[in-house]
Design a protein around this motif. Structure first.
Motif, mmCIF file in Angstrom:
data_model
loop_
_atom_site.group_PDB
_atom_site.id
_atom_site.type_symbol
_atom_site.label_atom_id
_atom_site.label_comp_id
_atom_site.label_asym_id
_atom_site.label_seq_id
_atom_site.Cartn_x
_atom_site.Cartn_y
_atom_site.Cartn_z
ATOM 1 N N VAL A 1 0.849 -1.197 0.000
ATOM 2 C CA VAL A 1 0.000 0.000 0.000
ATOM 3 C C VAL A 1 0.881 1.243 0.000
ATOM 4 O O VAL A 1 1.705 1.435 0.892
ATOM 5 C CB VAL A 1 -0.945 0.003 1.214
ATOM 6 C CG1 VAL A 1 -1.748 1.306 1.257
ATOM 7 C CG2 VAL A 1 -1.896 -1.191 1.159
ATOM 8 N N GLY A 2 0.700 2.068 -1.006
ATOM 9 C CA GLY A 2 1.489 3.286 -1.129
ATOM 10 C C GLY A 2 2.723 3.126 -1.979
ATOM 11 O O GLY A 2 3.437 4.102 -2.221
ATOM 12 N N SER A 3 2.996 1.900 -2.468
ATOM 13 C CA SER A 3 4.158 1.680 -3.329
ATOM 14 C C SER A 3 3.703 1.665 -4.780
ATOM 15 O O SER A 3 2.627 2.165 -5.121
ATOM 16 C CB SER A 3 4.844 0.370 -2.952
ATOM 17 O OG SER A 3 4.005 -0.728 -3.238
ATOM 18 N N ASP A 4 4.504 1.067 -5.653
ATOM 19 C CA ASP A 4 4.099 0.922 -7.043
ATOM 20 C C ASP A 4 3.021 -0.165 -7.145
ATOM 21 O O ASP A 4 2.555 -0.688 -6.145
ATOM 22 C CB ASP A 4 5.320 0.562 -7.898
ATOM 23 C CG ASP A 4 6.346 1.693 -7.929
ATOM 24 O OD1 ASP A 4 5.918 2.866 -7.838
ATOM 25 O OD2 ASP A 4 7.544 1.399 -8.032
ATOM 26 N N MET A 5 2.648 -0.524 -8.374
ATOM 27 C CA MET A 5 1.621 -1.542 -8.562
ATOM 28 C C MET A 5 2.002 -2.833 -7.845
ATOM 29 O O MET A 5 3.155 -3.277 -7.894
ATOM 30 C CB MET A 5 1.431 -1.839 -10.054
ATOM 31 C CG MET A 5 0.759 -0.735 -10.844
ATOM 32 S SD MET A 5 -0.968 -0.467 -10.364
ATOM 33 C CE MET A 5 -1.712 -2.045 -10.727
ATOM 34 N N ALA A 6 1.032 -3.427 -7.175
ATOM 35 C CA ALA A 6 1.269 -4.675 -6.454
ATOM 36 C C ALA A 6 -0.020 -5.474 -6.413
ATOM 37 O O ALA A 6 -1.122 -4.916 -6.486
ATOM 38 C CB ALA A 6 1.763 -4.394 -5.031
ATOM 39 N N LEU A 7 0.124 -6.787 -6.300
ATOM 40 C CA LEU A 7 -1.025 -7.683 -6.160
ATOM 41 C C LEU A 7 -0.759 -8.625 -4.993
ATOM 42 O O LEU A 7 0.327 -9.194 -4.876
ATOM 43 C CB LEU A 7 -1.253 -8.475 -7.448
ATOM 44 C CG LEU A 7 -2.453 -9.438 -7.456
ATOM 45 C CD1 LEU A 7 -3.065 -9.515 -8.849
ATOM 46 C CD2 LEU A 7 -2.047 -10.857 -7.010
ATOM 47 N N ILE A 8 -1.764 -8.759 -4.131
ATOM 48 C CA ILE A 8 -1.688 -9.658 -2.992
ATOM 49 C C ILE A 8 -2.797 -10.692 -3.138
ATOM 50 O O ILE A 8 -3.982 -10.350 -3.128
ATOM 51 C CB ILE A 8 -1.847 -8.907 -1.652
ATOM 52 C CG1 ILE A 8 -0.806 -7.788 -1.539
ATOM 53 C CG2 ILE A 8 -1.729 -9.866 -0.475
ATOM 54 C CD1 ILE A 8 -0.994 -6.902 -0.321
ATOM 55 N N ALA A 9 -2.417 -11.952 -3.314
ATOM 56 C CA ALA A 9 -3.395 -13.043 -3.442
ATOM 57 C C ALA A 9 -3.566 -13.687 -2.071
ATOM 58 O O ALA A 9 -2.611 -14.212 -1.503
ATOM 59 C CB ALA A 9 -2.912 -14.071 -4.458
ATOM 60 N N VAL A 10 -4.787 -13.638 -1.545
ATOM 61 C CA VAL A 10 -5.076 -14.138 -0.205
ATOM 62 C C VAL A 10 -6.076 -15.286 -0.329
ATOM 63 O O VAL A 10 -7.237 -15.075 -0.723
ATOM 64 C CB VAL A 10 -5.659 -13.039 0.702
ATOM 65 C CG1 VAL A 10 -5.864 -13.574 2.115
ATOM 66 C CG2 VAL A 10 -4.761 -11.808 0.725
ATOM 67 N N SER A 11 -5.635 -16.486 -0.016
ATOM 68 C CA SER A 11 -6.544 -17.640 -0.031
ATOM 69 C C SER A 11 -7.432 -17.587 1.204
ATOM 70 O O SER A 11 -6.938 -17.502 2.331
ATOM 71 C CB SER A 11 -5.753 -18.949 -0.051
ATOM 72 O OG SER A 11 -5.037 -19.071 -1.261
#
Length: 526
Positions: free
Chosen positions: A514-524
């Protein structure tokens, strides 16, 4: 100039900065007019994504977002996002290309009655059949899209008209038409009801946020000790940190907010319309109802207000606050304080570190990683319900939920639009079903240079539908999914990917992303 040049100059006059769309051959003149202008054309990967971007831009800024498509399949692809904006009262102007006028009277390649198709999901739409009507039509499209209650409008530009020359000039931009002050007779009736009430309650709707009346609503609450519950689109009108907030209408494991509604003897709705939440579920009983909005209430057996104050919402709230201060009246907060306490307990409790992830359990960590003014864009699915009910919201327009149409696929393109529109950080929260509907817009986001975080709740299922089927029949069918490796998928776009497996890893991933460049967090999630 060409009609296409005039249209673009009109967009510039309206203050448009971005047009989201997919190019097509019938809009060639319009595309080159955009190239030579101060308006940025953002080519996207699907027209639905373009419409969702314009939709979220309109929700966040109050200025009409603009989306563009070619004729035929481009226009039909645009339709869902336009309808979403229309039902959520988001100002949007859609522009579609069309074939030349000389072939529209007969069966023709990709030719559809696009104006007819868009009629049910727009406040107004028209074909630009003459270059000399472009200036008036664009001004009207923006005026109506942005006028309360806002919504979508549509302009169709045939390719031969786009190339024709005209000497007309853009009309001057004008300030929006405002609503007047509330009438004294209606206010007096509301004051009589308030004077007789012991447990009045406020319902904050979309209009409380949309019209910028949150400050006046907060003043009224502070002056009176009135409790407030919000619709999903009214989240943040009053901060959920405020002791008067009972969060949303479905908040609390035991539906504390609805039980407060059932106990209230007077309900004042502020900027609410029944598409936001069905009042048949409120259990109002004999409680009086006051409707404060810019338009009269819909006629519905379950919602028949005793008084309707149709005026500028902020002005009405100011008048009520002044009356309370003049009569020196406040209300006893004890009757809803326990409910507030139970709601806060429900939404703030974090699961044990070793417990499987659930959406509800992830939300406190997500809230902790975001500042009050950061923006969350929620897709549609079972996670949407959890976010609507359990994600505390502290500022207006910082939790954007597709509610009226409730359309899956809005989060990823909506996050892009939000990142372009606001200064704060942006998080797009989505399920695996909604994510893959418009995941291609990750490429658009990286190309444009956006930086926001996508949180994907992975359960390999259309989970909300499974839940409803199982509740009704004890089993589910047709809802199972399979997914690619979402971290590898993100990294293929040059985006940082995370797959947390413990609570500490989740918190670390959110803090990094959060607040950085593009990112994806996959949460099962379970």
């Amino acid at each position: 100039m060409r009609a296409s040049d005039l249209l673009v100059e009109c967009l510039e006059r309206e203050g448009v900065e971005h047009v989201f769309g997919v190019p097509g051959e019938e809009m060639e003149d319009l595309l080159f007019s955009l190239r030579d202008s101060g308006v940025s054309f953002v080519p996207v990967r699907h027209e639905q994504g373009a419409a969702f971007m314009a939709d979220v831009h309109g929700r966040l800024t109050g200025n009409a977002g603009v989306c563009l498509s070619t004729l035929g399949p481009g226009a039909t692809n645009l339709l869902t996002g336009v309808a979403d904006a229309h039902l959520d009262k988001s100002p949007l102007v859609a522009i579609t290309a069309q074939g030349g006028l000389e072939r529209l009277h007969k069966e023709s390649h990709q030719a559809l009655d696009v104006v007819g198709l868009f009629a049910p999901v727009t406040k107004w739409n028209t074909q630009l059949s003459d270059p000399n009507i472009v200036h008036e039509s664009v001004r009207k499209a923006f005026k109506l899209a942005q006028y309360e209650k806002p919504g979508a409008t549509h302009l169709e530009l045939p390719e031969d008209v786009a190339a024709e020359e005209t000497e007309t000039q853009p009309l001057p931009h004008r300030e929006r038409v405002g609503y007047g002050v509330p009438d004294e007779a209606s206010l007096a009736r509301v004051e009589d009801l308030l004077a007789a009430a012991e447990r009045p309650l406020l319902v904050a709707g979309n209009g409380a946020v949309r019209t910028g009346a949150a400050a006046e609503l907060r003043d009224l609450v502070a002056a009176t000790d009135l409790p407030v519950v919000s619709t999903y689109s009214g989240k943040g009108a009053v901060s959920d940190a405020d002791e008067h907030s009972l969060m949303t209408l479905d908040s609390g494991a035991h539906e504390e907010a609805k039980s407060a509604l059932a106990e209230a003897d007077l309900v004042i709705t502020v900027g609410y319309d029944i598409a936001e939440h069905d009042p048949a579920e409120w259990g109002l009983g004999d409680a009086g109802v006051v409707h404060v909005d810019s338009e009269p209430a819909e006629v519905y057996e379950a919602y028949t207000p005793d008084v309707e104050v149709v005026a500028d919402i902020g002005e009405t709230l100011c008048a009520l606050t002044e009356w309370f201060e003049a009569v020196d009246r406040t209300f006893d907060a004890d009757w809803f304080a326990d409910r507030r306490e139970h709601i806060v307990e429900d939404v703030s409790g974090e699961p044990a570190d070793e417990a499987p992830f659930t959406v509800e359990g992830v939300l406190p960590a997500l809230r902790g990683a975001m500042a009050d003014e950061d923006v969350l864009i929620s897709d549609v699915g079972s996670h949407k319900m959890a976010i609507a009910q359990n994600f505390p919201t502290y500022e207006p327009n910082t939790c954007i939920i597709s509610n009226g149409l409730a359309s899956m696929g809005i989060a990823v393109p909506g996050g892009l639009a939000a990142d372009l529109a606001v200064d704060g950080n942006v998080v797009a929260a989505t399920g695996d079903g909604g994510f893959l509907m418009n995941a291609a817009e990750l490429e658009t986001a990286t190309r444009v240079g956006c930086g926001y975080t996508v949180v994907v709740f992975v359960d390999d299922d259309y989970g909300l539908i499974s839940e409803k089927q199982e509740a009704n029949t004890g089993e589910s069918f047709g809802t199972g999914l399979t997914n690619p490796d979402l971290v590898a998928f993100a990294e293929s776009f040059g985006i940082d990917g995370y797959r947390p497996e413990t609570a500490d890893e989740l918190r670390d991933a959110l803090d990094d992303a959060v607040g950085s460049d593009m990112a994806l967090i996959a949460v099962s999630v379970a």
